[in-house]
Design an enzyme around this catalytic site. Structure first.
Site, short mmCIF file in Angstrom:
data_model
loop_
_atom_site.label_atom_id
_atom_site.label_comp_id
_atom_site.label_asym_id
_atom_site.label_seq_id
_atom_site.Cartn_x
_atom_site.Cartn_y
_atom_site.Cartn_z
N GLU A 1 0.82 -1.21 0.00
CA GLU A 1 0.00 0.00 0.00
C GLU A 1 0.85 1.27 0.00
O GLU A 1 0.78 2.07 0.93
CB GLU A 1 -0.89 0.02 1.25
N TYR B 1 5.67 18.24 10.92
CA TYR B 1 6.64 17.14 11.12
C TYR B 1 8.09 17.60 11.05
O TYR B 1 8.98 16.77 10.96
CB TYR B 1 6.48 16.08 10.03
N CYS C 1 0.12 33.50 8.67
CA CYS C 1 0.37 34.19 9.93
C CYS C 1 0.73 33.25 11.07
O CYS C 1 -0.02 33.11 12.04
CB CYS C 1 -0.85 35.03 10.28
C1 LIG Z 1 -0.91 6.03 5.23
C2 LIG Z 1 -1.07 4.59 4.98
C3 LIG Z 1 -0.41 4.00 3.93
C4 LIG Z 1 0.52 4.74 3.01
O1 LIG Z 1 1.63 5.25 3.63
P1 LIG Z 1 2.72 5.99 2.71
O2 LIG Z 1 3.76 6.42 3.65
O3 LIG Z 1 2.05 7.13 2.08
O4 LIG Z 1 3.22 4.99 1.75
C5 LIG Z 1 -0.63 2.65 3.70
N1 LIG Z 1 -1.46 1.94 4.49
C6 LIG Z 1 -2.11 2.49 5.52
C7 LIG Z 1 -3.02 1.66 6.33
C8 LIG Z 1 -1.95 3.83 5.81
O5 LIG Z 1 -2.59 4.36 6.83
#
Ligand SMILES: *Cc1c(COP(=O)(O)O)cnc(C)c1O
Length: 442
Positions: free
Chosen positions: A301, A345, A372
C-alpha cells in the site's frame, strides 16, 4: 556548499522528466515552468505523469518478480484526484481509502469497487454503510467497536464482506512519532501482545457474513530503514501460525502496508522499490517456511512514494528581508496552507530558483510561507542564488501529503493542479476563486 548546478544537484528529488532549458528555466514533462506559471498562476502544483506511471510500473515489476500475484493498492490519502485514479487504473493499481470522501472520489475516477480497500480507526456507521453498498473489495477492520458494527450491518444486509484485520505488531518503525503506527501504544489496529488481536479474530470468525481473508500491518512512514518490515512480518507470521494451531484459521492474504520512503532532500536517498520488495518477500517466505504456513496473496500500500517525486510546488517570491548577522528570508505566495508538513513534522525540503537552474547557488536563504504563523517556514537555510521579486521558486518532492492536507488558512485560495507530459499541460484542478470561499456560507 555544493558546486553543482541545481539541475544536477537535485536530480534525485526532481521528477524523472525534469530538465532545464538554455536559459536555466526548469522544465517538467517538457513544459517550461515559467510558461506554466504565466498560464495557471502560482502557487501551482505540477505533477509529472511519466514519473507516476514509471513508479507504478517499478512497484509491480519489483514485487511481482519476488512474489508472483502481488498487488499494489495506492494509499489515496497521499493525494487523490480523479485524474490520478484514471492513471492508477491504467497501471493496474488498486487503491485504499480512509473515508467516504476518498471512496467517493475513487469511484468517481473510475476505480472498480472490488479493487478498493477501506481503512481507518474511526469509520463511522454511515461510512461503513457506504462502503458495503458500494461493494468495496476489503474492509480492513481496526477495532472491536468497528467489528461489532460491521457484524450488525452485514447481518442486516445479509451480504458477505471480505475483511482483513489490522494488527499492531509492537514494532518501532524508527520514524517521526507523529507518523509511527505500529507501536503497542497506537490508536491504530488490534494490539497483538495483549491478546486483543486473537480475540478479534475469534469474534470475526464467528460473524456469519464476515470472511476474514488475512492480516494487515502498517508500521508508519516514511521508512528509510527497511528492517522494521521484516520485524513486523516475523511477528505477524508467528501470530498467523498460532491462529492456525489454536483456531484452525489459515491466512489467505497479507499486507505489510505502505510507508516506503521518498527522497525529499539530496542528501537522504530513499531505498529503491526493489530493495523493499526483496526484504519484504524474503521475510514473508521465511515466515511461511518456518511455520508451515501457505504463502498468502500479498498486497502493498504505497502512497507517498507513488506520487511524491512526481509533484513540484511552484511559488513566486513576494518579499525579501535581510536581518544583518541573523538571517535572510524570502517569502513566497504559498506556505503552510498548501504544505503543512514542515510545521507539523519538521519536514525538510530542497528549494530551487526555477529560472536559474544553471546558476550555482551562493546564498543561504530561508524560504518562508506567507501565512500568519512563525512556524510557516517551507525551507530553512536553503542554498539559493540572489532572487528578484516575482521570481519562481520550485520545491520538489511535493506530490504527497501536501495538497492532501491543504487548508484555506488565512482564506488562501487552494492552488491549481496541472498534469504535465510530453510538452502537454493539462489542468486537472482549477485554482479556487474568491467566490468559492463564500460557496458554503448560508
Ligand atoms: C498512510 C497509509 C499507507 C501509506 O503510507 P505511505 O507512507 O504514504 O506509503 C498505507 N497503508 C495504511 C493503512 C496507511 O494508513
Amino acid at each position: 556548499m555544493t558546486h553543482q548546478t541545481p539541475i544536477d544537484a537535485l536530480r534525485e528529488v526532481m521528477p524523472l522528466s525534469a530538465a532545464a532549458n538554455e536559459d536555466g528555466v526548469l522544465r517538467i514533462g517538457g513544459c517550461d515552468v515559467r510558461e506554466l506559471a504565466r498560464e495557471f498562476g502560482t502557487p501551482l502544483y505540477i505533477y509529472d505523469e511519466h514519473t507516476i506511471r514509471q513508479t507504478c510500473r517499478e512497484y509491480l515489476r519489483d514485487f511481482q518478480s519476488q512474489m508472483p500475484g502481488a498487488r499494489a493498492h495506492y494509499a489515496s490519502k497521499a493525494w487523490l484526484s480523479p485524474a490520478l485514479v484514471e492513471i492508477l487504473v491504467e497501471e493496474g493499481f488498486g487503491l485504499d481509502v480512509v473515508s467516504a470522501g476518498e471512496l467517493h472520489v475513487a469511484l468517481a475516477g473510475g476505480m472498480e469497487a472490488e479493487q478498493i480497500g477501506f481503512h481507518g480507526n474511526g469509520k463511522t456507521p454511515a461510512e461503513l454503510a457506504y462502503a458495503l453498498d458500494s461493494g468495496v473489495g476489503r474492509i480492513i477492520v481496526d477495532n472491536d467497536d468497528e467489528l461489532a458494527l460491521l457484524d450488525d450491518l452485514t447481518r442486516s444486509r445479509a451480504t458477505e464482506q471480505q475483511v482483513m484485520l489490522r494488527i499492531t505488531p509492537g514494532v518501532d518503525a524508527q520514524t517521526h512519532e507523529k507518523t509511527t503506527t505500529g507501536l503497542r501504544d497506537s490508536k491504530f489496529g488490534f494490539p497483538l501482545p495483549s491478546g486483543q488481536a486473537e480475540s478479534a479474530l475469534v469474534r470475526a470468525l464467528e460473524a456469519p457474513f464476515l470472511d476474514v481473508t488475512g492480516f494487515h500491518i502498517h508500521l508508519g512512514s516514511p521508512l528509510f530503514n527497511i528492517e522494521p518490515y521484516a520485524d513486523g512480518i516475523a511477528t505477524i507470521g508467528e501470530f498467523a501460525a498460532q491462529m492456525k494451531q489454536r483456531h484452525g484459521y489459515e491466512w489467505r492474504e497479507f499486507s505489510p502496508g505502505g510507508g516506503m520512503a521518498l527522497s525529499y532532500t539530496a542528501d537522504r536517498t530513499a531505498p529503491a522499490s526493489e530493495r523493499y520488495a526483496a526484504r519484504i518477500a524474503d521475510a514473508i517466505h521465511t515466515a511461511c517456511d518456518t511455520h508451515g504456513l501457505p504463502m498468502p496473496d500479498v498486497h502493498i500500500e504505497p502512497g507517498r512514494s507513488v506520487v511524491g517525486r512526481a509533484g513540484v510546488a511552484l511559488y513566486s517570491v513576494v518579499s525579501r528581508k535581510h536581518i544583518p548577522e541573523t538571517r535572510a528570508y524570502v517569502t513566497v505566495d504559498g506556505g503552510m496552507a498548501d504544505n503543512i508538513r514542515p510545521a507539523m513534522y519538521e519536514s525538510k525540503y530542497e528549494a530551487a530558483a526555477a529560472e536559474q537552474m544553471h546558476t550555482i547557488p551562493s546564498l543561504t536563504v530561508t524560504v518562508a510561507g506567507k501565512f500568519c504563523e512563525s512556524g510557516d517556514v517551507l525551507v530553512r537555510d536553503a542554498l539559493l542564488p540572489s532572487l528578484q521579486l516575482g521570481e519562481l521558486i520550485a520545491i520538489p518532492a511535493s506530490g504527497a501529503y501536501q495538497i492532501a492536507m491543504e487548508s484555506n488558512y488565512n482564506l488562501a485560495l487552494r492552488p491549481a493542479i496541472v498534469m504535465v507530459q510530453d510538452g502537454d499541460a493539462r489542468l486537472v484542478r482549477r485554482r479556487q476563486t474568491l467566490d468559492d470561499l463564500l460557496h458554503l456560507e448560508l
